[in-house]
Structure formats: structure tokens, C-alpha cells
Design a protein around this motif. Sequence first.
Motif, PDB file in Angstrom:
ATOM      1  N   GLU A 119       0.987   4.089  -2.961  1.00 23.77           N
ATOM      2  CA  GLU A 119       0.666   5.488  -2.660  1.00 23.77           C
ATOM      3  C   GLU A 119       1.809   6.452  -2.947  1.00 23.77           C
ATOM      4  N   HIS A 120       3.064   5.965  -2.929  1.00 20.40           N
ATOM      5  CA  HIS A 120       4.215   6.872  -3.042  1.00 20.40           C
ATOM      6  C   HIS A 120       5.181   6.493  -4.160  1.00 20.40           C
ATOM      7  N   ARG A 152       0.824  -1.214   0.000  1.00 18.45           N
ATOM      8  CA  ARG A 152       0.000   0.000   0.000  1.00 18.45           C
ATOM      9  C   ARG A 152       0.857   1.264   0.000  1.00 18.45           C
TER      10      ARG A 152
END
Length: 147
Positions: free
Chosen positions: A49-50, A45
Amino acid sequence: MTQTSVTEEEVGTALAALRAMISIGDATLERATGSLTLTQFRALRVVVEHTPVTGTRVAADLGMNPSSVTRACDRLVTLGLLSRARNPSNRRETLLAPTAKGRQLAEQVNRDRRRVLAGILDRLDPDSRAAVVAAFALFTDAADGKD
């Protein structure tokens, strides 16, 4: 803002809510993957997200030991959920990025969690639902250290 001591009953209620949330998290992860640990999914996750991101950043975001994150990411690479590449601007660093399969899995788990939470919130009357959502927002801010 004046604060009073937290009661055992309040802590117990918060602990029950935490257990319910963990149960939802575990069940939705199990349905989607059947093979990932919570740590492995959390790492996935963060990468989703990054992206692209270093393992050091993933470890920092998760508050974990870098070697634990490396092991989790090794497993995610083996499963075809993450890819690794040398950072062109710093050849000592390895960048992590989700594969299409990894991004799809993270999105599937998120959709399933949203569906389950919406179903639970839908069981509440509108005033109670608004109060619960407001309490979640306050709790999240407090956990993040915001005033």
C-alpha cells in the motif's frame, strides 16, 4: 452526543463479530499462503500500500516493535515477496518494496476476502445489509478516532 455505558451483551456481540472477522482473515490467508503468519501478511500489505517504504514506517503503521517487523520482513524477503534497497536520498535507510509475487499474493488474499465478505453480506436482506454496512462504517470511524 450523549453516551451511555456499554453493556456486556453489546461487548459480547462485538467480540463475536471480531472473532468471525479474524476467522475469515485467517482462513483466507491460510488458503493463499499456508506459510505466512498474520504479522508477516500485515507487513506485506503495508508495503504494498505504501511502496517504497521503510521498516520504521511499517512498524509505525502496524503499531509494532521495529525488531518484530524486521524479522517479519526478513521472512518475506526470503520467500521472494519483498525486496530491499538502500534509499538513494538517505543511505542509512533501507526501502522495502513488494516483488511481483508479493503484490500478486496480497491482491489474491484481498480478492478472496472480498468474495467471502460479499457472500456473507448477500445472505442478509437488503435493509439488514445496509444497516450492517452502515454500522461497519461507524465502527471503523470510531476505531480510527473520527467523530
